[in-house]
Enzyme design. Sequence first.
Site, PDB file in Angstrom:
ATOM      1  N   THR A  46      42.298  35.654  -0.979  1.00  0.00           N
ATOM      2  CA  THR A  46      42.853  35.663  -2.391  1.00  0.00           C
ATOM      3  C   THR A  46      44.275  36.073  -2.425  1.00  0.00           C
ATOM      4  O   THR A  46      44.729  37.196  -2.040  1.00  0.00           O
ATOM      5  CB  THR A  46      42.296  36.656  -3.378  1.00  0.00           C
ATOM      6  OG1 THR A  46      40.777  36.465  -3.410  1.00  0.00           O
ATOM      7  CG2 THR A  46      42.768  36.659  -4.820  1.00  0.00           C
ATOM      8  N   LYS A  55      39.886  32.027  -9.187  1.00  0.00           N
ATOM      9  CA  LYS A  55      39.665  33.394  -8.653  1.00  0.00           C
ATOM     10  C   LYS A  55      40.352  34.420  -9.484  1.00  0.00           C
ATOM     11  O   LYS A  55      39.772  35.534  -9.981  1.00  0.00           O
ATOM     12  CB  LYS A  55      39.767  33.592  -7.221  1.00  0.00           C
ATOM     13  CG  LYS A  55      39.534  34.667  -6.833  1.00  0.00           C
ATOM     14  CD  LYS A  55      37.921  35.220  -6.684  1.00  0.00           C
ATOM     15  CE  LYS A  55      37.871  36.691  -6.237  1.00  0.00           C
ATOM     16  NZ  LYS A  55      37.876  36.623  -4.692  1.00  0.00           N
ATOM     17  N   LYS A  69      45.031  45.026  -6.154  1.00  0.00           N
ATOM     18  CA  LYS A  69      45.785  43.890  -5.591  1.00  0.00           C
ATOM     19  C   LYS A  69      45.757  42.639  -6.297  1.00  0.00           C
ATOM     20  O   LYS A  69      46.587  41.766  -6.730  1.00  0.00           O
ATOM     21  CB  LYS A  69      45.452  43.593  -4.229  1.00  0.00           C
ATOM     22  CG  LYS A  69      46.155  42.762  -3.434  1.00  0.00           C
ATOM     23  CD  LYS A  69      45.404  41.259  -3.183  1.00  0.00           C
ATOM     24  CE  LYS A  69      44.295  41.405  -2.299  1.00  0.00           C
ATOM     25  NZ  LYS A  69      43.443  40.059  -2.333  1.00  0.00           N
TER      26      LYS A  69
END
Length: 224
Positions: free
Chosen positions: A18, A94, A169
Amino acid sequence: MVHQNGQQPDRLVIDCSTIDPLTSVKIASRVKEAGFGTFVDAPMSGGVVGATAGSLSFMVGSSKEIFGAVREVLSKMGKKIVHCGPSGTGISAKLANNYLLAINNLATAEAMNFGVKAGLNPSVLAQIINSATGRSWASEVNNPVPGVVEAAPASRQYQGGFAISLMNKDLNLAITAAQQANAPLLLSASASEIYEKLTSDERFAKSDFSSVYKYLQGTTEAKL
């Protein structure tokens, strides 16, 4: 097929990490220009439980022409492989999902903390929420109150899940990507403040992100 110069134009390079969408698109372009194959963004969802069970969901950013080959590879690790669109869209999907998850987690922790402090049994409150309109993955599968869901990290001292630092994050990546897409995220500032604070606290940083419930209880001195 490998050319004399080391190029492999038929190779698939599938990235399940990601990162930010713009970086992913740039990498895809560089890989293609170098003749080293086709770079595909295919981040996953499902966590440790999904990985163990082979039931992960993959969000794929690629051309339609190569999606079949990508799906064949990823089907060995997951049950749901969705073609989101061209390069970068898998990452965007995502990040949109994880932004929603971050918010749902905070809201669930707040609601459970509110109900428990008002005198409700947490299992009864969870049963009500999960049979009503407040239901979410955060309330049903990853409930933040210890003992409500036996398999949830909360019932294992918030260990073995998705760390707060990782959620922080992903949240920051989502906020940046949304800004680049000119899409307002009205709840992002408050959510970011909380996750940033807990990430900087060694008592929380490596714990499952549902441990925000422990923080809301006002017992931050307790060992997780």
